[in-house]
Write a protein that holds these residues in place. Structure first.
Motif, short mmCIF file in Angstrom:
data_model
loop_
_atom_site.label_atom_id
_atom_site.label_comp_id
_atom_site.label_asym_id
_atom_site.label_seq_id
_atom_site.Cartn_x
_atom_site.Cartn_y
_atom_site.Cartn_z
N ASP A 195 26.11 -1.04 -34.43
CA ASP A 195 25.96 0.32 -34.45
C ASP A 195 26.25 1.15 -33.24
OD1 ASP A 195 24.05 -0.17 -32.32
OD2 ASP A 195 22.53 -0.65 -33.98
N ALA A 196 25.81 2.47 -33.18
CA ALA A 196 26.51 3.50 -32.24
C ALA A 196 25.84 3.06 -30.99
CB ALA A 196 26.14 4.77 -32.43
N TYR A 197 24.73 2.29 -30.71
CA TYR A 197 24.10 2.10 -29.36
C TYR A 197 25.13 1.11 -28.65
CZ TYR A 197 19.72 4.18 -30.51
OH TYR A 197 18.86 5.21 -30.80
N PHE A 198 25.91 0.17 -29.41
CA PHE A 198 27.05 -0.82 -28.94
C PHE A 198 27.83 -0.16 -28.24
CE2 PHE A 198 31.10 -2.62 -29.41
CZ PHE A 198 30.79 -3.93 -29.07
N ALA A 199 28.25 1.26 -28.51
CA ALA A 199 29.30 1.90 -27.75
C ALA A 199 28.91 2.27 -26.32
CB ALA A 199 29.80 3.26 -28.28
N GLN A 200 27.80 2.63 -26.17
CA GLN A 200 27.15 3.06 -24.79
C GLN A 200 26.96 1.66 -24.08
OE1 GLN A 200 25.47 4.92 -27.38
NE2 GLN A 200 27.09 6.34 -27.19
N LEU A 201 26.22 0.99 -24.53
CA LEU A 201 25.78 -0.64 -24.16
C LEU A 201 27.14 -1.39 -23.62
CD1 LEU A 201 23.37 -1.98 -23.54
CD2 LEU A 201 23.85 -3.19 -25.77
N SER A 202 28.02 -1.24 -24.30
CA SER A 202 29.52 -1.86 -24.05
C SER A 202 30.13 -1.41 -22.79
CB SER A 202 30.44 -1.90 -25.03
OG SER A 202 31.02 -0.56 -25.29
N LEU A 203 29.72 -0.10 -22.42
CA LEU A 203 30.41 0.42 -21.11
C LEU A 203 29.40 0.17 -19.97
CD1 LEU A 203 32.24 2.19 -19.88
CD2 LEU A 203 31.33 4.24 -20.43
N SER A 204 27.82 0.23 -20.36
CA SER A 204 27.00 -0.02 -19.32
C SER A 204 27.01 -1.25 -18.80
CB SER A 204 25.45 0.50 -20.06
OG SER A 204 25.31 1.87 -20.45
N LEU A 205 27.25 -2.31 -19.71
CA LEU A 205 26.86 -3.71 -19.23
C LEU A 205 28.37 -3.94 -18.31
CD1 LEU A 205 26.01 -5.61 -22.18
CD2 LEU A 205 24.77 -5.39 -20.27
N PHE A 206 29.37 -3.24 -18.57
CA PHE A 206 30.72 -3.52 -17.89
C PHE A 206 30.24 -2.96 -16.53
CE2 PHE A 206 34.89 -2.15 -16.04
CZ PHE A 206 35.54 -3.18 -16.29
N LEU A 207 29.76 -1.74 -16.38
CA LEU A 207 29.52 -1.24 -15.21
C LEU A 207 28.29 -1.91 -14.18
CD1 LEU A 207 29.70 2.43 -16.22
CD2 LEU A 207 31.39 1.32 -14.75
N LEU A 208 27.38 -2.34 -15.07
CA LEU A 208 26.48 -3.37 -14.50
C LEU A 208 26.85 -4.45 -13.94
CD1 LEU A 208 23.28 -3.61 -13.90
CD2 LEU A 208 23.22 -4.59 -15.90
N GLY A 209 27.74 -5.23 -14.68
CA GLY A 209 28.63 -6.18 -14.21
C GLY A 209 29.44 -5.93 -12.80
N MET A 210 29.81 -4.76 -12.97
CA MET A 210 30.71 -4.61 -11.62
C MET A 210 29.86 -4.35 -10.40
SD MET A 210 33.48 -1.67 -12.73
CE MET A 210 34.51 -1.76 -11.01
N ALA A 211 28.66 -3.84 -10.83
CA ALA A 211 27.73 -3.54 -9.50
C ALA A 211 27.14 -4.64 -9.18
CB ALA A 211 26.70 -2.54 -9.82
N MET A 212 26.47 -5.36 -9.92
CA MET A 212 25.47 -6.50 -9.46
C MET A 212 25.88 -7.43 -8.36
SD MET A 212 23.43 -7.89 -12.93
CE MET A 212 24.77 -8.44 -13.45
N PRO A 213 27.18 -8.02 -8.41
CA PRO A 213 27.63 -8.77 -7.21
C PRO A 213 28.62 -8.31 -6.20
CG PRO A 213 29.22 -9.08 -9.12
CD PRO A 213 28.29 -8.01 -9.59
N MET A 214 28.56 -6.92 -6.41
CA MET A 214 29.65 -6.22 -5.64
C MET A 214 29.55 -6.39 -3.94
SD MET A 214 31.23 -2.45 -6.19
CE MET A 214 32.33 -2.81 -7.59
N LEU A 215 28.28 -6.46 -3.62
CA LEU A 215 27.92 -6.70 -2.35
C LEU A 215 28.12 -8.19 -1.83
CD1 LEU A 215 24.29 -5.03 -1.67
CD2 LEU A 215 26.64 -4.09 -1.33
N LEU A 216 28.12 -9.04 -2.71
CA LEU A 216 28.67 -10.34 -2.43
C LEU A 216 30.14 -10.54 -2.27
CD1 LEU A 216 28.17 -13.44 -2.27
CD2 LEU A 216 28.28 -13.53 -4.94
N TRP A 217 30.79 -9.69 -3.21
CA TRP A 217 32.21 -9.54 -3.16
C TRP A 217 32.83 -9.00 -1.55
CZ3 TRP A 217 32.82 -13.05 -6.37
CH2 TRP A 217 32.42 -12.80 -7.41
#
Length: 383
Positions: A38-60
């Motif tokens: 459904d339409a929620y998938f659109a926002q969720l697919s982008l939000s998860l990508f950005l969340l994935g970028m953010a979470m380990p960034m300090l480790l990187w």
């Protein structure tokens, strides 16, 4: 690598990272249909990508400081490519979303390593100018990549929008692995949080970072909702939405060129504050004009282009102002900047997805709130 080569590699790294955000956007309605979601998938697919970028960034940031930006860049390129290729064979929505989260984590490593190359090789006004060139890649990812994504989706299917940057990442990583590594200055080992805590407690670092983060959140929120808004409310096709990438690119390009000139002629703190004021004015125009005439897409497109001019000016300035507080710790600084920006963007995208921003007026009001926060963060500190 020479300074010019380092700048070129950093630009390519950022272009590939941002392609993971924008290249597939014109395909979202088709992906939703094919994966039976459904339409929620659109926002969720982008939000998860950005969340994935953010979470380990300090480790990187710590990894890049110890292994060297060059070494981590090679590994990040290869991993990012593998995740992109895996997305081309996904068969259901949960699998797709899980891979987007992992792809975001590899994109975070790529972003940190690529951006860390610049403070290691440039300083002062030249650093701001280098960041303005880096923003040109953001222009391409906003506009030209969006148009390319529409073409790929139309003629080769939506899976090609993940295959093309994946293959490019692998090829670039393999190419860099054959180059002589630059000399890496030894890094003094510290506790994991030490450098980050010092930076967070430095107002001259965190204020421009927050200003740039709120501006970036506007762009992410817009990209999360615009595909469905334009294609459903204004009845645009995927290709027509892709064509919007050209005025978007021109607007951001104008902003980066102004930032490039500003670095040589004006106070950068004052210029950043004025750029954030432009965001407030433009977002106010979007919400007001769209409320008065909700049937015309022009009242969304034109104010958004003005927002991109302001962000094109402000984003290189915010990164340069922040990185100057971090001599000898460029990797950690760029990691913290990235972590803050991606976290802000992910939270904004996730929060906006709960508000059903189905009209230009509602989208404009959300952008206005973020723009006001950016302006308040960018106010020059009074002595």
């Amino acid at each position: 690598m020479s300074k010019l080569s380092s700048l070129a590699v950093a630009c390519l790294a950022v272009l590939l990272t941002q392609a993971g955000i924008t290249l597939y956007l014109p395909s979202l309605p088709v992906i939703i249909q094919e994966l039976n979601t459904d339409a929620y998938f659109a926002q969720l697919s982008l939000s998860l990508f950005l969340l994935g970028m953010a979470m380990p960034m300090l480790l990187w940031g710590k990894v890049a400081a110890h292994l060297g930006s060059h070494n981590m860049l090679i590994g990040a390129l290869l991993l990012y490519g593998v995740c992109g290729l895996a997305l081309t064979v996904t068969s259901n929505d949960l699998q797709f979303l899980a891979l987007r989260l992992v792809q975001g984590a590899t994109a975070g490593a790529l972003s940190v390593a690529g951006r860390a190359l610049l403070p290691e090789r440039f300083e002062g006004k030249r650093l701001t100018q280098a960041f303005s060139w880096l923003s040109l890649c953001f222009v391409l990812s906003l506009g030209a990549a969006q148009f390319l994504g529409a073409l790929l989706a139309t003629f080769a299917g939506w899976r090609s929008t993940f295959a093309v940057p994946a293959i490019a990442s692998v090829l670039l990583g393999l190419g860099l692995s054959r180059l002589t590594q630059p000399h890496q200055h030894p890094h003094q080992a510290t506790a994991f949080w030490t450098d980050y805590i010092v930076l967070l407690n430095t107002p001259s670092f965190i204020r421009p970072v927050l200003a740039g983060g709120f501006g970036y959140a506007i762009i992410v929120v817009f990209n999360a909702h615009a595909p469905l808004l334009f294609q459903h409310q204004f009845n645009w096709t995927s290709l027509e939405y892709g064509l919007l990438g050209w005025p978007i690119s021109i607007a951001y390009l104008l902003g980066t060129r102004i930032a490039h000139r500003t670095a040589s002629t004006q106070s950068e703190s004052a210029a950043l504050s004025r750029a954030m004021l432009l965001l407030v004015v433009a977002a106010g125009m979007m919400s007001t004009a769209s409320a008065m005439d909700g049937s015309s897409a022009i009242w969304v497109v034109l104010p958004y282009c003005l927002i991109l001019v302001g962000q094109g000016i402000g984003y290189p300035l915010c990164q340069s102002l922040a990185s100057r507080q971090t001599v000898g710790h460029s990797a950690q600084a760029m990691a913290l900047v990235g972590f803050v920006h991606q976290t802000m963007a992910a939270l904004a995208a996730a929060g906006s997805s709960l508000m059903h921003l189905s009209t230009g007026a509602l989208l404009g009001l959300t952008c206005l709130a973020l723009a006001i926060a950016a302006k308040l963060s960018a106010r020059p500190k009074k002595e």
